[in-house]
Every structure is written in C-alpha cells, then in structure tokens.
Design a protein around this motif. Structure first.
Motif, PDB file in Angstrom:
ATOM      1  N   PHE A   1       0.841  -1.192   0.000  1.00 22.88           N
ATOM      2  CA  PHE A   1       0.000   0.000   0.000  1.00 22.88           C
ATOM      3  C   PHE A   1       0.882   1.250   0.000  1.00 22.88           C
ATOM      4  N   HIS A   2       0.386   2.291  -0.664  1.00 25.47           N
ATOM      5  CA  HIS A   2       1.189   3.481  -0.896  1.00 25.47           C
ATOM      6  C   HIS A   2       0.409   4.728  -0.500  1.00 25.47           C
ATOM      7  N   TYR A   3       1.118   5.846  -0.514  1.00 26.04           N
ATOM      8  CA  TYR A   3       0.455   7.110  -0.206  1.00 26.04           C
ATOM      9  C   TYR A   3       1.316   8.267  -0.686  1.00 26.04           C
ATOM     10  N   CYS A   4       0.686   9.409  -0.857  1.00 24.64           N
ATOM     11  CA  CYS A   4       1.387  10.665  -1.086  1.00 24.64           C
ATOM     12  C   CYS A   4       0.696  11.725  -0.250  1.00 24.64           C
ATOM     13  N   LEU A   5       1.313  12.893  -0.157  1.00 20.00           N
ATOM     14  CA  LEU A   5       0.760  13.974   0.646  1.00 20.00           C
ATOM     15  C   LEU A   5       0.935  15.317  -0.041  1.00 20.00           C
ATOM     16  N   TYR A   6       0.148  16.264   0.413  1.00 19.60           N
ATOM     17  CA  TYR A   6       0.507  17.662   0.300  1.00 19.60           C
ATOM     18  C   TYR A   6       0.811  18.135   1.712  1.00 19.60           C
ATOM     19  N   VAL A   7       2.009  18.677   1.923  1.00 23.49           N
ATOM     20  CA  VAL A   7       2.434  19.137   3.246  1.00 23.49           C
ATOM     21  C   VAL A   7       2.655  20.639   3.166  1.00 23.49           C
ATOM     22  N   PRO A   8       1.857  21.434   3.880  1.00 27.16           N
ATOM     23  CA  PRO A   8       1.945  22.895   3.751  1.00 27.16           C
ATOM     24  C   PRO A   8       3.246  23.444   4.304  1.00 27.16           C
ATOM     25  N   PRO A   9       3.627  24.645   3.865  1.00 25.19           N
ATOM     26  CA  PRO A   9       4.908  25.229   4.284  1.00 25.19           C
ATOM     27  C   PRO A   9       5.066  25.352   5.792  1.00 25.19           C
ATOM     28  N   ALA A  10       3.953  25.512   6.509  1.00 25.04           N
ATOM     29  CA  ALA A  10       4.041  25.679   7.959  1.00 25.04           C
ATOM     30  C   ALA A  10       4.740  24.502   8.631  1.00 25.04           C
ATOM     31  N   VAL A  11       4.590  23.309   8.063  1.00 26.23           N
ATOM     32  CA  VAL A  11       5.233  22.133   8.657  1.00 26.23           C
ATOM     33  C   VAL A  11       6.750  22.255   8.557  1.00 26.23           C
ATOM     34  N   GLY A  12       7.250  22.777   7.443  1.00 22.42           N
ATOM     35  CA  GLY A  12       8.679  22.986   7.289  1.00 22.42           C
ATOM     36  C   GLY A  12       9.234  23.998   8.263  1.00 22.42           C
ATOM     37  N   GLU A  13       8.348  24.827   8.826  1.00 19.61           N
ATOM     38  CA  GLU A  13       8.754  25.824   9.812  1.00 19.61           C
ATOM     39  C   GLU A  13       8.540  25.332  11.239  1.00 19.61           C
TER      40      GLU A  13
ATOM     41  N   ARG B   1      -2.781  24.610   2.056  1.00 16.59           N
ATOM     42  CA  ARG B   1      -1.813  25.691   2.266  1.00 16.59           C
ATOM     43  C   ARG B   1      -2.415  26.811   3.109  1.00 16.59           C
ATOM     44  N   TRP B   2      -3.619  27.238   2.761  1.00 13.66           N
ATOM     45  CA  TRP B   2      -4.194  28.409   3.415  1.00 13.66           C
ATOM     46  C   TRP B   2      -4.957  28.076   4.687  1.00 13.66           C
ATOM     47  N   ASN B   3      -5.194  26.801   4.941  1.00  8.84           N
ATOM     48  CA  ASN B   3      -5.853  26.385   6.187  1.00  8.84           C
ATOM     49  C   ASN B   3      -4.918  25.607   7.102  1.00  8.84           C
ATOM     50  N   ASP B   4      -3.627  25.579   6.780  1.00 10.52           N
ATOM     51  CA  ASP B   4      -2.654  24.835   7.597  1.00 10.52           C
ATOM     52  C   ASP B   4      -3.143  23.418   7.851  1.00 10.52           C
ATOM     53  N   CYS B   5      -3.317  22.688   6.752  1.00 11.19           N
ATOM     54  CA  CYS B   5      -3.854  21.329   6.824  1.00 11.19           C
ATOM     55  C   CYS B   5      -3.108  20.456   5.818  1.00 11.19           C
ATOM     56  N   ALA B   6      -2.470  19.412   6.303  1.00  7.82           N
ATOM     57  CA  ALA B   6      -1.820  18.454   5.408  1.00  7.82           C
ATOM     58  C   ALA B   6      -2.877  17.566   4.769  1.00  7.82           C
ATOM     59  N   ILE B   7      -2.598  17.099   3.553  1.00 10.72           N
ATOM     60  CA  ILE B   7      -3.504  16.225   2.808  1.00 10.72           C
ATOM     61  C   ILE B   7      -2.796  14.886   2.599  1.00 10.72           C
ATOM     62  N   LEU B   8      -3.401  13.820   3.091  1.00 12.14           N
ATOM     63  CA  LEU B   8      -2.848  12.471   2.945  1.00 12.14           C
ATOM     64  C   LEU B   8      -3.752  11.666   2.022  1.00 12.14           C
ATOM     65  N   CYS B   9      -3.155  11.104   0.963  1.00  6.58           N
ATOM     66  CA  CYS B   9      -3.916  10.334  -0.021  1.00  6.58           C
ATOM     67  C   CYS B   9      -3.366   8.909  -0.090  1.00  6.58           C
ATOM     68  N   PRO B  10      -4.041   7.956   0.531  1.00  6.78           N
ATOM     69  CA  PRO B  10      -3.590   6.568   0.463  1.00  6.78           C
ATOM     70  C   PRO B  10      -3.947   5.934  -0.872  1.00  6.78           C
ATOM     71  N   VAL B  11      -3.236   4.874  -1.224  1.00  5.33           N
ATOM     72  CA  VAL B  11      -3.523   4.107  -2.431  1.00  5.33           C
ATOM     73  C   VAL B  11      -3.708   2.647  -2.036  1.00  5.33           C
ATOM     74  N   PHE B  12      -4.910   2.130  -2.290  1.00  3.71           N
ATOM     75  CA  PHE B  12      -5.210   0.721  -2.047  1.00  3.71           C
ATOM     76  C   PHE B  12      -5.330   0.050  -3.418  1.00  3.71           C
TER      77      PHE B  12
END
Length: 286
Positions: free
Chosen positions: A33-45, A75-86
């Motif tokens: 099983f796999h996944y990708c994300l969008y991780v907003p800039p705030a996490v890098g800070e 990005r604008w709501n400070d929310c990461a997006i996790l997308c799993p792949v089944f």
C-alpha cells in the motif's frame, strides 16, 4: 519518532520529496500500500497543522487529483492532505472493491490506513490523533465505514456518492448492518462518539446510473439486504443520512442539481464543509 536529518543535501531532499506535493511512498507496515501527501509550508517551519485524509475511488487514479485539488485548501488552512492508495487486485485476484468494505481476506483496510497515519505522524512530528476524511464513490464507501468503526479518530467526515451503504442497523450483519462488529472487527459501535463528528453527505441529483452499484446474487459482496437502501446513489445516501441522524449524528446533506457521478463537481462544497468544521474545531480548542 523518526528524526528529520539536517544538512544541506538532506534539507534539499526533504524540500523536494517530503514537503509540498510529495513523492509517492510505500507504507512501512505493509509495502503493498502506498500514499502521497501535500504538506503545507508551515510544517517545514515546525508548526503543528491538521490532517485531511482523501480516499480515492475505484479507478485509484484520483489519489493524485485529490492531493493537488486540496493543495490550496491545505496551504491556506494549515492542513496536510494524505492520499492513500489501495491497489486493485492486491490479493492477486483482480478484485476491485475490497477496500470499500474494510476487510478483504486477511487485510483490514482501516488498520492499513491507521498505520500510514502513524507513519506520517512520526515523520512530520505532528499530533494527528484525530483527522478529517473525505472520499468520493469508492472513497465514500470507505469514509462512512471508517466513521462507523473509528469515530474517535475523526474531527469531520465528508461522504461522497458511495454506491452501497452500511446502515446503523443492529439486526443485520456487516456490511449491510453492524450487528457483528465485535466478532468481525473486535469493535463495539460507539454512537455517542459518532454523534460528535460533523458529517457531510454529498451527491449529484443526476447520479442515477445503477449498473455498477446493483448487487447481483452471484456477486462478491452480495448478501441479503444488499440493495435495500435504494436503487440509485442519491436514494442510498438519503437512507444512510436517515440512519446516521437517528443515531444522533449532525449531517449536512448536499444534493447538487444537474451533477452526475462527477468527482470534481463536489469539491467546492466539500472544501466549504471542511473549512467550517476546521474553524469550529480550532475555536473549541482555544
């Protein structure tokens, strides 16, 4: 927790593959099983952000579309997006729909998802004990069933156009009802916890094709009552809505005029719902 290595080369690799629109990763707990994300800039800070899990439909290709479609929201709501792949046919049998019903052979898809969440929690040093979930079509299957099994892990759930629904019926077994949850999943249904989760149910009023959602008696997921919730997706989602509301759940039901089985057409009202749920969550924590 996994430490994030510092240094110029490591920082460059992290910025390229682990932040923003990330690479696709194999799950460490089960590399099928796999996944990708969008991780907003705030996490890098070093900031703490919230998490949305977006679950693909039967075609699986929507996982990247969801990641990218929700990137601006994240990005604008400070929310990461996790997308799993089944993946389809993970047991070597070409089966399309196992993940939708949460259990396939020895695979528990709810546990697969929770293991992925724990992996990214460690990687990004976040508190994602609770997260939001959105799914459309096959992902709508997954989302409402995950909410039934793990309401304590969700701060919101958006359920988009599932083909079949599990009602909160204690007289019927899974997947039509919930009578045998303790035997099948080792879980007792917690109505009080589910009632605390803001829920959206969304479908187009022109989403009327039934060829893929009508269960024949010789089909893999056939069981008595499989088609009782209605003929079309809007009918079945209305039935699910009534079932949830009878259990005390607050449901926002969106029936979109002129919309067929179109994933992209539901995204704006889904984002509106999630933004409001996120605002309420953050206000309550102050």
């Amino acid at each position: 927790m996994t430490s994030i290595v510092t240094g110029s080369v490591a920082d460059r690799g992290r910025a390229t593959y682990d932040l923003g629109a990330t690479a696709i990763f194999a799950s460490k707990s089960d590399p099928r099983f796999h996944y990708c994300l969008y991780v907003p800039p705030a996490v890098g800070e070093g900031a703490q952000v919230d998490l949305l899990v977006a679950v693909h439909g039967t075609g699986r290709t929507s996982f990247l579309g969801f990641r990218d479609a929700f990137a601006e929201f994240g990005r604008w709501n400070d929310c990461a997006i996790l997308c799993p792949v089944f993946p389809m046919g993970v047991l070597g049998d070409d089966a399309r729909s196992g993940y939708k019903y949460m259990i396939e052979g020895d695979i528990r898809y709810d546990q697969v998802l929770l293991a992925i969440v724990e992996e990214v929690v460690a990687k990004y040093r976040q508190d994602w004990t609770r997260f939001a979930m959105f799914g459309f079509s096959g992902g709508g299957h997954f989302t409402h069933r995950f909410a039934i099994l793990h309401p304590d892990r969700l701060w919101a759930a958006s359920i988009g156009a599932p083909g079949s629904v599990t009602l909160l019926d204690p007289t019927r077994d899974w997947w039509v009802g919930i009578r045998d949850l303790p035997e099948k999943f080792g879980i007792t249904f917690d109505a009080a916890a589910l009632a605390k989760v803001p829920v959206q149910m969304i479908v187009g009023d022109a989403d009327l094709e039934t060829w893929e959602i009508t269960h024949a008696q010789d089909s893999t997921h056939w069981m008595s009552g499989a088609n009782d919730a209605g003929q079309t997706r809007p009918e079945r989602l209305r039935t699910l809505c009534r079932s949830f509301e009878e259990a005390g759940v607050r449901v926002r039901f969106d029936l979109l005029p002129g919309v067929a089985h179109e994933r992209d057409a539901v995204l704006d009202p889904v984002k509106d719902f999630l933004a409001q749920a996120l605002k309420e969550r953050r206000n309550a924590s102050r």
